[in-house]
Write an enzyme that holds these catalytic residues in place. Structure first.
Site, PDB file in Angstrom:
ATOM      1  CG  ASP A 173      -0.302  -0.002   2.398  1.00  0.00           C
ATOM      2  OD1 ASP A 173       0.951  -0.738   2.797  1.00  0.00           O
ATOM      3  OD2 ASP A 173      -0.808   0.698   3.321  1.00  0.00           O
ATOM      4  CD  GLU A 178       4.161   0.272   6.883  1.00  0.00           C
ATOM      5  OE1 GLU A 178       5.091   0.374   7.572  1.00  0.00           O
ATOM      6  OE2 GLU A 178       3.934   1.202   6.086  1.00  0.00           O
TER       7      GLU A 178
END
Ligand code: ZN
Ligand code: CA
Length: 370
Positions: free
Chosen positions: A78, A139
Site C-alpha cells: 500500500d 502498512e
C-alpha cells in the site's frame, strides 16, 4: 546479475498502480501473477476481510536448502495519499511523481528489490535456504496487514524488510514501542454567563494537565505527543467534555510505561483539582525491537555489505513498521533502506542507481547466509 533495465521497467509498472491502504487489489493480483510466472506457489491470506480492505497479504514460499537459515523478505503493497492517478516520471536516472501524488516508491522499490532477487537467484543458480516472501497490505494505516498474518505458518530465522528511507546501506536495527492513548476529560456543563460557578470546564482541566506534562523528546529513546484535541459546543456553555488522542514511544519498554503513566497522572491530578473525571486508555500499537551488535544477522549484513561494496550503517529509528510486528512474533528482523527520500510527500523520489544497489545488496545478503 542484477539488471538495471528490468528494475526500471518493473518499478514503472508497479508505481503506476494505485494502491492506497485497503485498496491493494490490483497490485496484489499482479504480484500473485508475477510470482506464479516465476514458477512459485503464491497465495493470499484473509487479512483483507479482517481489516476491511479489498486484498490480503501476498505470501510465497521459495523452497531452498534446509541447511541454510530460512529468511523472510517483506515489503508493503500500500501507499499513502495522495496516491490516485500516480504517474512515475524518470528524469536523469531519478524517479519522481508528476507532481500531484506521491511516487509510491514507498514501498514499490522494496517489492522490486525482492522480485529482482528472485530472478537473480534462479539465473545465477545461487544457493539459498527457504525464502518466505511477505507482501503486506495496510502498512501505512497502522501495520494492519502484518498484524493479521498467521505466524504459526511462517517459519523464518531471519527477516529482512525493504522499506527504509535513506541511502542503501542504512539498516534499522532498533525501533521503538508505541502506545496510542485516548483520553476523555469530563467536567460539567453550565451557562457561562448566568451560573459559571456550577460548571467544570473540561478545557481548563485538559489545559492544566497538558501544562504539567513532559512532551516532545523525553530522552534519547523516548518521545511523546498530544496530536488531537476536540471539544466544546459554544462560548456560552462551560465545556463539559474534551477528547484527546496522544502517543508515546520508546525503544525501552520500561521508559514507555513510565511516560504513559506520567501522562495519566497529569490528567488525574487535573481531575482531582477541578472535581471532574477522566478516562485514560492506552493501547500498545507495536513492540520495540533491538538486534544485538554481536548477532549472527549483523555479521551476515557486514559480510554482504563488504561484498557489495556498500557502506553499512546500523541505526535506530523513532518510527514503527511491519518489522516491529514481525520481531514481536519472534522473527529476528531488520529494515533495509532502499534509497527512497521525501517519502509521504509529492516530492518523493528514488534513483535507479539506488534501486540497483538495493537489489545487489539483497543478493549478497542471501549469498552470505550459509
Ligand atoms: Zn513504507
Ligand atoms: Ca511509509
Amino acid at each position: 546479475m542484477v539488471k538495471r533495465d528490468r528494475i526500471v521497467n518493473e518499478f514503472m509498472e508497479l508505481a503506476r498502480i494505485d494502491s492506497l491502504s485497503k485498496n491493494e487489489r490490483q497490485i496484489a493480483d499482479l504480484l500473485l501473477h508475477k510470482l506464479e510466472e516465476m514458477g512459485y506457489v503464491a497465495r493470499e491470506d484473509d487479512a483483507g476481510v479482517e481489516i476491511g480492505g479489498n486484498a490480503g497479504n501476498v505470501l510465497c514460499l521459495v523452497k531452498g536448502d534446509e541447511n541454510i537459515p530460512s529468511v523472510l523478505l517483506t515489503a508493503h503493497m500500500d501507499t499513502v495519499a495522495p496516491g490516485i492517478g500516480k504517474k512515475p516520471v524518470l528524469e536523469n536516472g531519478i524517479f519522481k511523481s508528476e507532481g500531484s501524488t506521491v511516487l509510491g516508491g514507498d514501498d514499490a522499490a522494496g517489492i522490486v528489490s525482492i522480485l529482482e532477487l528472485l530472478r537473480v537467484l534462479k539465473e545465477d543458480g545461487i544457493k539459498h535456504g527457504d525464502i518466505r516472501i511477505v507482501f503486506t497490505v495496510g502498512e501505512e494505516c497502522g501495520l494492519l496487514g502484518s498484524k493479521a498474518i498467521d505466524y504459526s505458518k511462517i517459519n523464518a530465522v531471519y527477516g529482512i524488510g525493504l522499506d527504509g528511507a535513506g541511502a542503501v546501506g542504512n539498516v534499522t536495527v532498533k525501533g521503538p514501542s508505541q502506545n496510542t492513548i485516548d483520553i476523555e476529560v469530563t467536567g460539567r456543563a453550565a451557562h457561562a454567563g448566568v451560573e459559571p460557578e456550577k460548571g467544570i470546564s473540561a478545557i481548563q482541566m485538559a489545559a492544566y494537565a497538558i501544562s504539567m506534562m513532559k512532551l516532545g523528546r523525553i530522552d534519547g529513546e523516548t518521545t511523546a505527543n498530544i496530536g488531537i484535541i476536540n471539544g466544546g459546543l459554544a462560548t456560552n456553555i462551560i465545556c463539559e467534555r474534551v477528547n484527546l488522542r496522544a502517543e508515546a514511544r520508546s525503544r525501552d519498554e520500561i521508559k514507555l510505561d513510565l511516560q504513559t503513566k506520567h501522562m495519566k497522572e497529569c490528567f488525574e491530578q487535573a481531575a482531582f483539582k477541578f472535581g471532574g473525571s477522566i478516562e485514560f486508555m492506552a493501547r500498545k500499537e507495536y513492540p520495540a525491537f533491538s538486534i544485538d551488535e554481536g548477532d549472527q544477522l549483523i555479521a551476515i549484513l557486514k559480510n554482504a555489505a563488504e561484498n557489495a561494496g556498500i557502506n553499512l550503517i546500523l541505526k535506530a529509528t523513532g518510527g514503527g513498521s511491519d518489522i516491529n510486528i514481525m520481531n514481536g512474533k519472534g522473527i529476528k528482523c531488520v529494515d533495509l533502506s532502499v534509497g527512497m527520500s521525501a517519502v509521504h510527500s509529492v516530492e518523493e523520489k528514488i534513483s535507479v542507481a539506488d534501486m540497483v544497489r538495493s537489489a545487489e545488496f539483497l543478493v549478497e545478503i542471501i549469498k552470505a547466509m550459509k
